[in-house]
Design a protein around this motif. Structure first.
Motif, PDB file in Angstrom:
ATOM      1  N   MET A  27       0.838  -1.186   0.000  1.00 37.60           N
ATOM      2  CA  MET A  27       0.000   0.000   0.000  1.00 37.60           C
ATOM      3  C   MET A  27       0.880   1.246   0.000  1.00 37.60           C
ATOM      4  SD  MET A  27      -3.107  -0.857   2.642  1.00 37.60           S
ATOM      5  CE  MET A  27      -2.052  -1.220   4.061  1.00 37.60           C
ATOM      6  N   GLU A  28       0.427   2.279  -0.681  1.00 40.67           N
ATOM      7  CA  GLU A  28       1.122   3.558  -0.597  1.00 40.67           C
ATOM      8  C   GLU A  28       0.717   4.240   0.706  1.00 40.67           C
ATOM      9  OE1 GLU A  28       1.720   6.028  -3.871  1.00 40.67           O
ATOM     10  OE2 GLU A  28       1.463   4.440  -5.370  1.00 40.67           O
ATOM     11  N   HIS A  29       1.661   4.982   1.289  1.00 35.39           N
ATOM     12  CA  HIS A  29       1.488   5.511   2.642  1.00 35.39           C
ATOM     13  C   HIS A  29       1.879   6.987   2.650  1.00 35.39           C
ATOM     14  CE1 HIS A  29       2.969   5.297   7.118  1.00 35.39           C
ATOM     15  NE2 HIS A  29       1.828   5.964   7.003  1.00 35.39           N
ATOM     16  N   ILE A  30       0.908   7.830   2.990  1.00 36.18           N
ATOM     17  CA  ILE A  30       1.144   9.270   3.093  1.00 36.18           C
ATOM     18  C   ILE A  30       0.818   9.704   4.518  1.00 36.18           C
ATOM     19  CG2 ILE A  30       0.503  11.561   2.240  1.00 36.18           C
ATOM     20  CD1 ILE A  30      -0.384   8.662   0.076  1.00 36.18           C
TER      21      ILE A  30
ATOM     22  N   LEU B  16      -0.063  12.943   6.949  1.00 33.72           N
ATOM     23  CA  LEU B  16      -0.415  14.344   7.130  1.00 33.72           C
ATOM     24  C   LEU B  16      -0.305  14.686   8.612  1.00 33.72           C
ATOM     25  CD1 LEU B  16      -3.595  14.747   4.848  1.00 33.72           C
ATOM     26  CD2 LEU B  16      -1.180  15.021   4.228  1.00 33.72           C
ATOM     27  N   GLU B  17      -0.183  15.965   8.899  1.00 34.14           N
ATOM     28  CA  GLU B  17      -0.069  16.419  10.291  1.00 34.14           C
ATOM     29  C   GLU B  17      -1.193  17.399  10.606  1.00 34.14           C
ATOM     30  OE1 GLU B  17       2.163  15.655  12.679  1.00 34.14           O
ATOM     31  OE2 GLU B  17       3.545  14.400  11.515  1.00 34.14           O
ATOM     32  N   ASP B  18      -1.702  17.324  11.831  1.00 31.65           N
ATOM     33  CA  ASP B  18      -2.637  18.312  12.345  1.00 31.65           C
ATOM     34  C   ASP B  18      -2.279  18.570  13.814  1.00 31.65           C
ATOM     35  OD1 ASP B  18      -3.682  16.253  13.888  1.00 31.65           O
ATOM     36  OD2 ASP B  18      -5.620  16.187  12.894  1.00 31.65           O
ATOM     37  N   PRO B  19      -3.013  19.417  14.531  1.00 35.97           N
ATOM     38  CA  PRO B  19      -2.646  19.714  15.924  1.00 35.97           C
ATOM     39  C   PRO B  19      -2.607  18.497  16.842  1.00 35.97           C
ATOM     40  CG  PRO B  19      -4.157  21.377  15.098  1.00 35.97           C
ATOM     41  CD  PRO B  19      -4.087  20.316  14.053  1.00 35.97           C
ATOM     42  N   PHE B  20      -3.248  17.391  16.449  1.00 31.18           N
ATOM     43  CA  PHE B  20      -3.252  16.188  17.285  1.00 31.18           C
ATOM     44  C   PHE B  20      -2.141  15.209  16.902  1.00 31.18           C
ATOM     45  CE2 PHE B  20      -7.625  17.789  17.224  1.00 31.18           C
ATOM     46  CZ  PHE B  20      -7.867  17.925  18.585  1.00 31.18           C
ATOM     47  N   GLY B  21      -1.350  15.557  15.878  1.00 36.10           N
ATOM     48  CA  GLY B  21      -0.264  14.673  15.465  1.00 36.10           C
ATOM     49  C   GLY B  21      -0.443  14.154  14.055  1.00 36.10           C
ATOM     50  N   PRO B  22       0.198  13.027  13.734  1.00 37.78           N
ATOM     51  CA  PRO B  22       0.134  12.491  12.373  1.00 37.78           C
ATOM     52  C   PRO B  22      -1.170  11.740  12.090  1.00 37.78           C
ATOM     53  CG  PRO B  22       1.510  11.086  13.731  1.00 37.78           C
ATOM     54  CD  PRO B  22       1.133  12.260  14.596  1.00 37.78           C
ATOM     55  N   VAL B  23      -1.603  11.824  10.843  1.00 34.52           N
ATOM     56  CA  VAL B  23      -2.694  10.999  10.319  1.00 34.52           C
ATOM     57  C   VAL B  23      -2.110  10.184   9.179  1.00 34.52           C
ATOM     58  CG1 VAL B  23      -4.939  10.957   9.184  1.00 34.52           C
ATOM     59  CG2 VAL B  23      -4.477  12.651  10.965  1.00 34.52           C
ATOM     60  N   HIS B  24      -2.179   8.873   9.295  1.00 34.11           N
ATOM     61  CA  HIS B  24      -1.590   7.965   8.308  1.00 34.11           C
ATOM     62  C   HIS B  24      -2.662   7.555   7.299  1.00 34.11           C
ATOM     63  CE1 HIS B  24       2.210   7.241  10.630  1.00 34.11           C
ATOM     64  NE2 HIS B  24       1.415   7.681  11.601  1.00 34.11           N
ATOM     65  N   ILE B  25      -2.411   7.861   6.042  1.00 36.32           N
ATOM     66  CA  ILE B  25      -3.363   7.536   4.978  1.00 36.32           C
ATOM     67  C   ILE B  25      -2.738   6.485   4.069  1.00 36.32           C
ATOM     68  CG2 ILE B  25      -4.691   8.439   3.033  1.00 36.32           C
ATOM     69  CD1 ILE B  25      -4.828  11.096   4.505  1.00 36.32           C
ATOM     70  N   TYR B  26      -3.441   5.367   3.921  1.00 38.61           N
ATOM     71  CA  TYR B  26      -2.971   4.254   3.101  1.00 38.61           C
ATOM     72  C   TYR B  26      -3.845   4.140   1.860  1.00 38.61           C
ATOM     73  CZ  TYR B  26      -0.282   2.837   7.210  1.00 38.61           C
ATOM     74  OH  TYR B  26       0.589   2.811   8.270  1.00 38.61           O
ATOM     75  N   LEU B  27      -3.195   4.008   0.708  1.00 35.07           N
ATOM     76  CA  LEU B  27      -3.895   3.915  -0.565  1.00 35.07           C
ATOM     77  C   LEU B  27      -3.746   2.508  -1.138  1.00 35.07           C
ATOM     78  CD1 LEU B  27      -2.774   7.297  -2.221  1.00 35.07           C
ATOM     79  CD2 LEU B  27      -4.703   6.871  -0.678  1.00 35.07           C
ATOM     80  N   LEU B  28      -4.876   1.838  -1.336  1.00 38.00           N
ATOM     81  CA  LEU B  28      -4.870   0.479  -1.872  1.00 38.00           C
ATOM     82  C   LEU B  28      -5.752   0.439  -3.121  1.00 38.00           C
ATOM     83  CD1 LEU B  28      -4.068  -2.525  -1.591  1.00 38.00           C
ATOM     84  CD2 LEU B  28      -6.140  -2.837  -0.199  1.00 38.00           C
TER      85      LEU B  28
END
Length: 266
Positions: free
Chosen positions: A112-115, A117-129
């Motif tokens: 899976m591709e893995h991107i 992102l960051e917000d005030p609560f920390g990282p958000v991991h987005i996986y593309l399948l």
């Protein structure tokens, strides 16, 4: 963090010789207006961007205009291929586009591709399948000998070693069921016969939200946070009672995630 979940645009579709081009341009412009109002951090397109593997030139121009408008607004865009798309054609220019926050996973490369992102609560991991079949997985992993779509998707997810203490989002285009209970289907979908392509929703337990494409009616599968957003337009008579919408996802700290539907007016 706020994300908008779209899928199954089927740009270039015709229905009984009726060309949807004017309707598709109109509804994509309405989605742009929604983005201007909601100001999301990202937009997800969960497959079946085009209606066929070799889209007509007009369909390519429509997508190009849509992406250009989103890029001008500095919105992250996450796109995967569906069973209607040509993965290689959708992948064109992906490395260049990725530098401009347009992340495309057309072809399956074994993982899976893995991107992040960051917000005030920390990282958000987005996986593309992107849409996968068992044979695609075995092409990259000779030890995989499963024959079902569920085994293939489960194998790929397990290899990713998802850290469930993080906030994780998956974008996928598959036929997902809940303990054998199938989602509500439409005549315009292409579904395999015999249940071989069924994937149980439990496979997606490591993810806080699963943005699905493939089924044309908006609905949850099992839990509220595994959702088909549906098509932006009605593409068959069986969809005449559907209320088309964009799904809005709002994520705060881990465990605090809400969804809502923003109506579309074709």
């Amino acid at each position: 963090m706020k994300l908008l979940h779209l899928s199954d645009l089927h740009i270039g579709k015709k229905f009984r010789e009726t060309d949807f081009t004017p309707d598709q341009i109109y509804i994509l412009n309405e989605i742009i207006k929604i983005a201007d109002t909601e100001k999301p951090d990202g937009i997800i397109i969960a497959g079946d961007v085009y209606d066929r593997s070799i889209p007509p030139a007009g369909a390519v121009n429509i997508l190009d205009d849509f992406i250009t408008q989103l890029e001008a607004r500095n919105i992250n865009l996450f796109v995967i291929s569906g069973n209607h798309d040509s993965p290689e054609r959708l992948n064109f220019g992906k490395e260049i586009l990725g530098k401009n926050k347009i992340y495309i996973a057309g072809t399956f490369k074994g993982e899976m591709e893995h991107i992040i992102l960051e917000d005030p609560f920390g990282p958000v991991h987005i996986y593309l399948l992107p849409y996968i079949k068992p044979s695609m997985v075995s092409n990259f992993h000779k030890e995989f000998n499963g024959e079902s779509y569920e085994a293939a998707v489960n194998y790929v997810i397990e290899r990713a070693n998802i850290d469930t203490s993080n906030r994780n989002i998956l974008v996928a285009h598959q036929f997902v069921t809940n303990g054998g209970i199938e989602p509500e289907k439409s005549d315009s979908e292409v579904i395999s016969v015999g249940g071989l392509d069924n994937i149980d929703v439990s496979v997606f337990d490591p993810f806080d939200y699963v943005a699905l494409g493939h089924i044309h009616g908006p609905q949850k599968i099992g839990r509220e946070t595994v959702r088909y957003c549906g098509t932006p337009l009605k593409y068959s008579f069986s969809e005449c009672d559907h209320k088309k919408s964009v799904t809005c996802i709002e994520i705060k700290e881990k465990g605090d995630l809400s969804t809502s539907q923003i109506p579309l007016h074709p």
